[in-house]
Design an enzyme around this catalytic site. Structure first.
Site, PDB file in Angstrom:
ATOM      1  N   GLY A  45       0.758  -1.248   0.000  1.00 47.30           N
ATOM      2  CA  GLY A  45       0.000   0.000   0.000  1.00 47.30           C
ATOM      3  C   GLY A  45       0.785   1.292   0.000  1.00 47.30           C
ATOM      4  N   GLU A 100       4.150   3.993   6.191  1.00 46.75           N
ATOM      5  CA  GLU A 100       2.929   3.181   6.059  1.00 46.75           C
ATOM      6  C   GLU A 100       1.882   3.921   5.231  1.00 46.75           C
ATOM      7  OE1 GLU A 100       1.378   0.456   6.646  1.00 46.75           O
ATOM      8  OE2 GLU A 100       2.032  -0.541   8.476  1.00 46.75           O
ATOM      9  N   ASP A 104      -4.566   1.362  11.057  1.00 42.14           N
ATOM     10  CA  ASP A 104      -5.955   1.075  11.401  1.00 42.14           C
ATOM     11  C   ASP A 104      -5.973   0.635  12.871  1.00 42.14           C
ATOM     12  OD1 ASP A 104      -8.660   0.188   9.701  1.00 42.14           O
ATOM     13  OD2 ASP A 104      -8.244  -1.197  11.333  1.00 42.14           O
ATOM     14  N   LYS A 132      -6.537   6.019  11.403  1.00 41.34           N
ATOM     15  CA  LYS A 132      -7.919   5.973  11.908  1.00 41.34           C
ATOM     16  C   LYS A 132      -7.823   5.957  13.431  1.00 41.34           C
ATOM     17  CE  LYS A 132      -9.422   2.972   8.087  1.00 41.34           C
ATOM     18  NZ  LYS A 132      -9.970   1.648   7.726  1.00 41.34           N
ATOM     19  N   PHE A 154     -13.696   2.667   5.463  1.00 45.37           N
ATOM     20  CA  PHE A 154     -12.798   1.930   4.580  1.00 45.37           C
ATOM     21  C   PHE A 154     -12.460   2.795   3.373  1.00 45.37           C
ATOM     22  CE2 PHE A 154     -11.667  -1.004   1.215  1.00 45.37           C
ATOM     23  CZ  PHE A 154     -10.675  -1.725   1.859  1.00 45.37           C
ATOM     24  N   VAL A 155     -11.170   2.903   3.071  1.00 42.18           N
ATOM     25  CA  VAL A 155     -10.747   3.773   1.971  1.00 42.18           C
ATOM     26  C   VAL A 155      -9.918   3.011   0.929  1.00 42.18           C
ATOM     27  CG1 VAL A 155     -10.811   5.922   3.284  1.00 42.18           C
ATOM     28  CG2 VAL A 155      -8.751   4.526   3.375  1.00 42.18           C
ATOM     29  N   ASP A 161      -5.969  -0.601  -1.482  1.00 41.42           N
ATOM     30  CA  ASP A 161      -6.797  -1.439  -2.339  1.00 41.42           C
ATOM     31  C   ASP A 161      -8.071  -1.937  -1.674  1.00 41.42           C
ATOM     32  OD1 ASP A 161      -5.343  -3.293  -0.556  1.00 41.42           O
ATOM     33  OD2 ASP A 161      -6.321  -4.829  -1.772  1.00 41.42           O
ATOM     34  N   ARG A 167      -5.599   0.527  -6.336  1.00 40.35           N
ATOM     35  CA  ARG A 167      -4.318   1.090  -5.906  1.00 40.35           C
ATOM     36  C   ARG A 167      -3.845   2.198  -6.842  1.00 40.35           C
ATOM     37  NH1 ARG A 167      -2.216  -2.242  -1.899  1.00 40.35           N
ATOM     38  NH2 ARG A 167      -2.591  -4.475  -2.107  1.00 40.35           N
TER      39      ARG A 167
HETATM   40  P1  IMP Z   1      -3.615  -2.494  11.067  1.00 42.42           P
HETATM   41  O1  IMP Z   1      -2.636  -3.553  11.424  1.00 42.42           O
HETATM   42  O2  IMP Z   1      -4.997  -2.819  11.563  1.00 42.42           O
HETATM   43  O3  IMP Z   1      -3.198  -1.098  11.464  1.00 42.42           O
HETATM   44  O4  IMP Z   1      -3.791  -2.543   9.505  1.00 42.42           O
HETATM   45  C1  IMP Z   1      -2.941  -1.950   8.641  1.00 42.42           C
HETATM   46  C2  IMP Z   1      -3.132  -2.510   7.247  1.00 42.42           C
HETATM   47  O5  IMP Z   1      -4.507  -2.861   6.977  1.00 42.42           O
HETATM   48  C3  IMP Z   1      -2.778  -1.440   6.253  1.00 42.42           C
HETATM   49  O6  IMP Z   1      -1.403  -1.439   5.959  1.00 42.42           O
HETATM   50  C4  IMP Z   1      -3.655  -1.799   5.066  1.00 42.42           C
HETATM   51  O7  IMP Z   1      -3.017  -2.759   4.259  1.00 42.42           O
HETATM   52  C5  IMP Z   1      -4.892  -2.433   5.676  1.00 42.42           C
HETATM   53  N1  IMP Z   1      -6.000  -1.483   5.804  1.00 42.42           N
HETATM   54  C6  IMP Z   1      -6.510  -0.986   6.971  1.00 42.42           C
HETATM   55  N2  IMP Z   1      -7.519  -0.139   6.733  1.00 42.42           N
HETATM   56  C7  IMP Z   1      -7.638  -0.070   5.375  1.00 42.42           C
HETATM   57  C8  IMP Z   1      -8.509   0.676   4.507  1.00 42.42           C
HETATM   58  O8  IMP Z   1      -9.380   1.475   4.909  1.00 42.42           O
HETATM   59  N3  IMP Z   1      -8.323   0.473   3.177  1.00 42.42           N
HETATM   60  C9  IMP Z   1      -7.393  -0.388   2.672  1.00 42.42           C
HETATM   61  N4  IMP Z   1      -6.558  -1.087   3.446  1.00 42.42           N
HETATM   62  C10 IMP Z   1      -6.684  -0.938   4.786  1.00 42.42           C
END
Ligand code: IMP
Length: 182
Positions: A45, A100, A104, A132, A154-155, A161, A167
């Protein structure tokens, strides 16, 4: 705009992204003056963000990538972290900046920071294009640079993606409120 089975609407335009990246780079150039940091982009990403950010960095620096994802193609994050690519460069004694696309729950970033700390870098910070805050499960003090804080939505686009699609979009879009989970 439709991507596969879901409907998305514009959230952040490319001009706004570019302006924010300029400001982030001003901070980074000042904070890391004289340090020759190593930027570590988290694939897939972050590839566009790293490319645009790095072009605005005017101090000597290195750039590399790692791949670590806790997300498997839907619209919610799984807790399981999968490690696809290890880091090939030696970061001991180096100033590391993790780049990054989005934080999330923060589990992916927290895991990567702990893993990188084992190699004894001089310092570690993280720079995420999106955050977020409402979804964050652990506070991450290393996360010093954030492009935009967004709602629990969700974005896609600008590297992010949905089912590996979107992407390539220049702007960032969010899932319309009428469709699906976040
Ligand atoms: P985390 O471990 O929950 O912080 O997730 C991080 C990863 O989840 C990011 O690097 C993204 O690959 C994916 N991700 C989290 N939220 C989104 C979103 O809204 N759109 C797309 N990918 C997301």
């Amino acid at each position: 705009m439709r991507i596969d089975d879901l409907e998305f609407e514009p959230l952040i335009e490319q001009e706004t992204i570019a302006e924010r990246i300029n400001l982030l780079s001003v901070e980074l150039n000042a904070d890391y003056a004289g340090k020759t940091p190593i930027f570590i982009g988290v694939l897939n990403g972050s590839f566009l963000f790293v490319a645009d950010l790095i072009k605005q960095i005017t101090i000597p620096c290195e750039v590399t990538f790692t791949k670590l994802a806790s997300y498997f193609g839907g619209t919610s994050t799984s807790r399981k972290i999968r490690e696809d690519i290890d880091l090939s460069v030696d970061i001991s004694g180096r100033h590391v900046i993790i780049v990054e696309d989005i934080v999330d729950t923060g589990n992916t970033l927290a895991y990567l920071i702990e893993k990188l700390k084992l190699s004894n870098p001089a310092s570690i910070t993280a720079c995420s294009m999106l955050l977020k805050p409402g979804k964050l499960e652990t506070s991450i003090e290393e996360l010093r640079y954030v492009g935009f804080e967004i709602e629990n939505e969700f974005v896609v686009g600008y590297g992010l993606d949905y089912k590996e699609l979107g992407r390539n979009l220049k702007d960032i879009y969010r899932l319309t409120s009428t469709t699906g989970e976040v």
